[in-house]
Design a protein around this motif. Structure first.
Motif, PDB file in Angstrom:
ATOM      1  N   VAL A   1      32.416 -35.465  -2.058  1.00 39.34           N
ATOM      2  CA  VAL A   1      31.480 -35.284  -0.956  1.00 39.34           C
ATOM      3  C   VAL A   1      31.711 -36.389   0.063  1.00 39.34           C
ATOM      4  N   GLY A   2      31.219 -36.165   1.279  1.00 44.19           N
ATOM      5  CA  GLY A   2      31.358 -37.178   2.312  1.00 44.19           C
ATOM      6  C   GLY A   2      32.778 -37.310   2.822  1.00 44.19           C
ATOM      7  N   ASP A   3      33.029 -38.377   3.576  1.00 41.03           N
ATOM      8  CA  ASP A   3      34.330 -38.606   4.192  1.00 41.03           C
ATOM      9  C   ASP A   3      35.217 -39.526   3.370  1.00 41.03           C
ATOM     10  N   ALA A   4      34.626 -40.377   2.560  1.00 40.46           N
ATOM     11  CA  ALA A   4      35.374 -41.289   1.699  1.00 40.46           C
ATOM     12  C   ALA A   4      34.431 -41.743   0.602  1.00 40.46           C
ATOM     13  N   ARG A   5      35.002 -42.164  -0.523  1.00 43.20           N
ATOM     14  CA  ARG A   5      34.158 -42.508  -1.654  1.00 43.20           C
ATOM     15  C   ARG A   5      34.870 -43.427  -2.621  1.00 43.20           C
ATOM     16  N   GLN A   6      34.120 -44.159  -3.411  1.00 46.25           N
ATOM     17  CA  GLN A   6      34.686 -45.011  -4.455  1.00 46.25           C
ATOM     18  C   GLN A   6      33.672 -45.180  -5.569  1.00 46.25           C
ATOM     19  N   GLY A   7      34.153 -45.138  -6.787  1.00 49.51           N
ATOM     20  CA  GLY A   7      33.298 -45.340  -7.946  1.00 49.51           C
ATOM     21  C   GLY A   7      33.811 -46.477  -8.810  1.00 49.51           C
ATOM     22  N   LEU A   8      32.906 -47.257  -9.370  1.00 45.13           N
ATOM     23  CA  LEU A   8      33.252 -48.363 -10.254  1.00 45.13           C
ATOM     24  C   LEU A   8      32.366 -48.331 -11.494  1.00 45.13           C
ATOM     25  N   HIS A   9      32.957 -48.692 -12.627  1.00 51.25           N
ATOM     26  CA  HIS A   9      32.221 -48.874 -13.875  1.00 51.25           C
ATOM     27  C   HIS A   9      32.393 -50.335 -14.258  1.00 51.25           C
ATOM     28  N   ILE A  10      31.290 -51.052 -14.369  1.00 54.27           N
ATOM     29  CA  ILE A  10      31.334 -52.499 -14.563  1.00 54.27           C
ATOM     30  C   ILE A  10      30.557 -52.869 -15.820  1.00 54.27           C
ATOM     31  N   THR A  11      31.169 -53.664 -16.679  1.00 57.70           N
ATOM     32  CA  THR A  11      30.459 -54.205 -17.841  1.00 57.70           C
ATOM     33  C   THR A  11      30.520 -55.725 -17.791  1.00 57.70           C
ATOM     34  N   VAL A  12      29.406 -56.341 -18.165  1.00 54.85           N
ATOM     35  CA  VAL A  12      29.311 -57.796 -18.218  1.00 54.85           C
ATOM     36  C   VAL A  12      28.787 -58.168 -19.604  1.00 54.85           C
ATOM     37  N   GLN A  13      29.638 -58.788 -20.401  1.00 58.79           N
ATOM     38  CA  GLN A  13      29.249 -59.206 -21.744  1.00 58.79           C
ATOM     39  C   GLN A  13      28.899 -60.690 -21.722  1.00 58.79           C
ATOM     40  N   GLY A  14      27.711 -61.011 -22.195  1.00 60.54           N
ATOM     41  CA  GLY A  14      27.276 -62.401 -22.200  1.00 60.54           C
ATOM     42  C   GLY A  14      26.132 -62.596 -23.150  1.00 60.54           C
ATOM     43  N   THR A  15      25.251 -63.520 -22.794  1.00 69.35           N
ATOM     44  CA  THR A  15      24.107 -63.843 -23.636  1.00 69.35           C
ATOM     45  C   THR A  15      22.842 -63.818 -22.796  1.00 69.35           C
ATOM     46  N   ALA A  16      21.799 -63.202 -23.351  1.00 73.12           N
ATOM     47  CA  ALA A  16      20.498 -63.185 -22.694  1.00 73.12           C
ATOM     48  C   ALA A  16      19.439 -63.491 -23.737  1.00 73.12           C
ATOM     49  N   ALA A  17      18.564 -64.451 -23.450  1.00 75.64           N
ATOM     50  CA  ALA A  17      17.532 -64.875 -24.387  1.00 75.64           C
ATOM     51  C   ALA A  17      18.138 -65.219 -25.739  1.00 75.64           C
ATOM     52  N   ASP A  18      19.260 -65.917 -25.706  1.00 81.81           N
ATOM     53  CA  ASP A  18      19.944 -66.405 -26.905  1.00 81.81           C
ATOM     54  C   ASP A  18      20.464 -65.290 -27.804  1.00 81.81           C
ATOM     55  N   ALA A  19      20.649 -64.101 -27.230  1.00 82.88           N
ATOM     56  CA  ALA A  19      21.190 -62.982 -27.997  1.00 82.88           C
ATOM     57  C   ALA A  19      22.326 -62.344 -27.212  1.00 82.88           C
ATOM     58  N   PRO A  20      23.346 -61.826 -27.900  1.00 80.44           N
ATOM     59  CA  PRO A  20      24.434 -61.142 -27.195  1.00 80.44           C
ATOM     60  C   PRO A  20      23.889 -59.963 -26.392  1.00 80.44           C
ATOM     61  N   ALA A  21      24.416 -59.772 -25.204  1.00 78.13           N
ATOM     62  CA  ALA A  21      23.957 -58.678 -24.345  1.00 78.13           C
ATOM     63  C   ALA A  21      25.121 -58.175 -23.504  1.00 78.13           C
ATOM     64  N   THR A  22      25.123 -56.870 -23.252  1.00 72.04           N
ATOM     65  CA  THR A  22      26.133 -56.263 -22.392  1.00 72.04           C
ATOM     66  C   THR A  22      25.445 -55.434 -21.321  1.00 72.04           C
ATOM     67  N   LEU A  23      25.636 -55.838 -20.100  1.00 72.69           N
ATOM     68  CA  LEU A  23      25.122 -55.096 -18.954  1.00 72.69           C
ATOM     69  C   LEU A  23      26.181 -54.078 -18.523  1.00 72.69           C
ATOM     70  N   THR A  24      25.764 -52.822 -18.368  1.00 71.93           N
ATOM     71  CA  THR A  24      26.680 -51.776 -17.921  1.00 71.93           C
ATOM     72  C   THR A  24      26.144 -51.165 -16.635  1.00 71.93           C
ATOM     73  N   LEU A  25      26.978 -51.120 -15.609  1.00 73.97           N
ATOM     74  CA  LEU A  25      26.590 -50.578 -14.317  1.00 73.97           C
ATOM     75  C   LEU A  25      27.576 -49.511 -13.873  1.00 73.97           C
ATOM     76  N   ASP A  26      27.052 -48.381 -13.434  1.00 74.83           N
ATOM     77  CA  ASP A  26      27.858 -47.357 -12.763  1.00 74.83           C
ATOM     78  C   ASP A  26      27.502 -47.402 -11.292  1.00 74.83           C
ATOM     79  N   VAL A  27      28.519 -47.506 -10.450  1.00 70.63           N
ATOM     80  CA  VAL A  27      28.315 -47.688  -9.012  1.00 70.63           C
ATOM     81  C   VAL A  27      29.115 -46.644  -8.253  1.00 70.63           C
ATOM     82  N   ALA A  28      28.515 -46.075  -7.229  1.00 68.86           N
ATOM     83  CA  ALA A  28      29.228 -45.123  -6.376  1.00 68.86           C
ATOM     84  C   ALA A  28      28.815 -45.328  -4.930  1.00 68.86           C
ATOM     85  N   VAL A  29      29.797 -45.241  -4.049  1.00 69.03           N
ATOM     86  CA  VAL A  29      29.539 -45.325  -2.613  1.00 69.03           C
ATOM     87  C   VAL A  29      30.193 -44.131  -1.940  1.00 69.03           C
ATOM     88  N   VAL A  30      29.483 -43.552  -0.989  1.00 71.22           N
ATOM     89  CA  VAL A  30      30.016 -42.437  -0.203  1.00 71.22           C
ATOM     90  C   VAL A  30      29.798 -42.735   1.273  1.00 71.22           C
TER      91      VAL A  30
END
Length: 283
Positions: A204-233
């Motif tokens: 859709v649209g005139d141009a587009r890009q999608g990204l899947h981003i994961t960030v593995q780290g620690t939150a509140a002294d516990a292992p945590a993985t943030l997962t983000l799906d991003v799209a721009v049109v």
């Protein structure tokens, strides 16, 4: 994820009280191809949307054809557009979301042959955190946030300078190669491992890009993985940015639907029509 106001997605427990989600990205493919060079478009078909005549009191486009503040808000998706159990939050709450797992200094030593790549990866983290992945809009803009369980979804619609917008989209397209995996360290010495891959976006649209981003780290002294799906049109000189996800995983289906419905709404606005309150079905 650490417990601080987040523009992304809430943690899975009250101990991890911050949210995790941000916004972002669209390929600068001027020929209308998919996010990855000539990657096939999503099989999900885009259905035509009925639109009623634009109310005269609140024009959504200016006489010069530029997006207005009213138009940007009209182009934002609704709970009906997203379906599932997404619930809209207040604009004030959505505008305050920030994700601390995105805060960190990129380890430049990992980039032995391309130091400029380290700067690009740092920019990715910084702009995801600050919610300006495409740079500052040159015109009107609006945002809307939604929550579903421990996940959040944020959509932005804004007008941009055409040259700057194309440059931002071209930059986003390079990230899965330049920033496929890297390490960032916060001010306490905790390390995060960041991975970036390319994802397809509905054609859709005139141009587009999608990204899947994961960030593995620690939150509140516990292992945590943030997962983000991003799209721009990009649609003309306006753009839609959708970011969704959380500690429970990504939200690619919801991002895809938001992109499809959001693009249709923006096109209605650009044509001087009021988007229909009934989004219609998607096959």
């Amino acid at each position: 994820m650490t417990a601080r106001p987040s523009r992304t997605v809430r943690l899975l427990s009250s101990a991890l009280a911050a949210g995790a989600l941000l916004t972002v990205a669209a390929c600068s493919d001027e020929d209308g191809g998919s996010a990855a060079s000539d990657v096939a478009a999503s099989p999900v078909a885009e259905r035509s949307r009925a639109a009623s005549p634009l109310a005269a009191k609140s024009p959504t486009v200016s006489p010069a054809g530029r997006l207005t503040a009213a138009g940007a808000r009209a182009a934002l998706v609704t709970e009906a557009d997203l379906e599932d159990d997404w619930a809209q939050v207040s604009d004030k709450e959505a505008a305050s979301w920030r994700e601390s797992l995105l805060v960190g200094k990129v380890d430049v030593a990992e980039f032995l042959t391309a130091k400029s790549d380290a700067a690009d990866c740092q920019k990715l983290l910084d702009t995801l955190y600050s919610d300006d992945l495409l740079g500052k809009p040159s015109g009107a803009g609006a945002l809307r946030g939604f929550e579903q369980g421990d996940s959040r979804l944020l959509q932005q619609v804004a007008a941009y300078d055409k040259v700057a917008l194309d440059e931002s989209l071209a930059w986003l397209k390079t990230l899965p190669t330049e920033c496929d995996q890297f390490t960032a360290t916060d001010d306490t010495g905790d390390e995060r491992t960041v991975q970036v891959t390319e994802t397809s976006v509905p054609n859709v649209g005139d141009a587009r890009q999608g990204l899947h981003i994961t960030v593995q780290g620690t939150a509140a002294d516990a292992p945590a993985t943030l997962t983000l799906d991003v799209a721009v049109v990009r649609v003309g000189t306006d753009a839609i940015t959708v970011t969704a996800g959380g500690l429970a995983g990504g939200e690619d289906d919801s991002v895809e639907r938001a992109v499809q419905q959001g693009t249709a709404r923006l096109k209605d606005v650009q044509a001087g029509r009021t988007p229909s309150p009934d989004p219609g079905g998607i096959d």
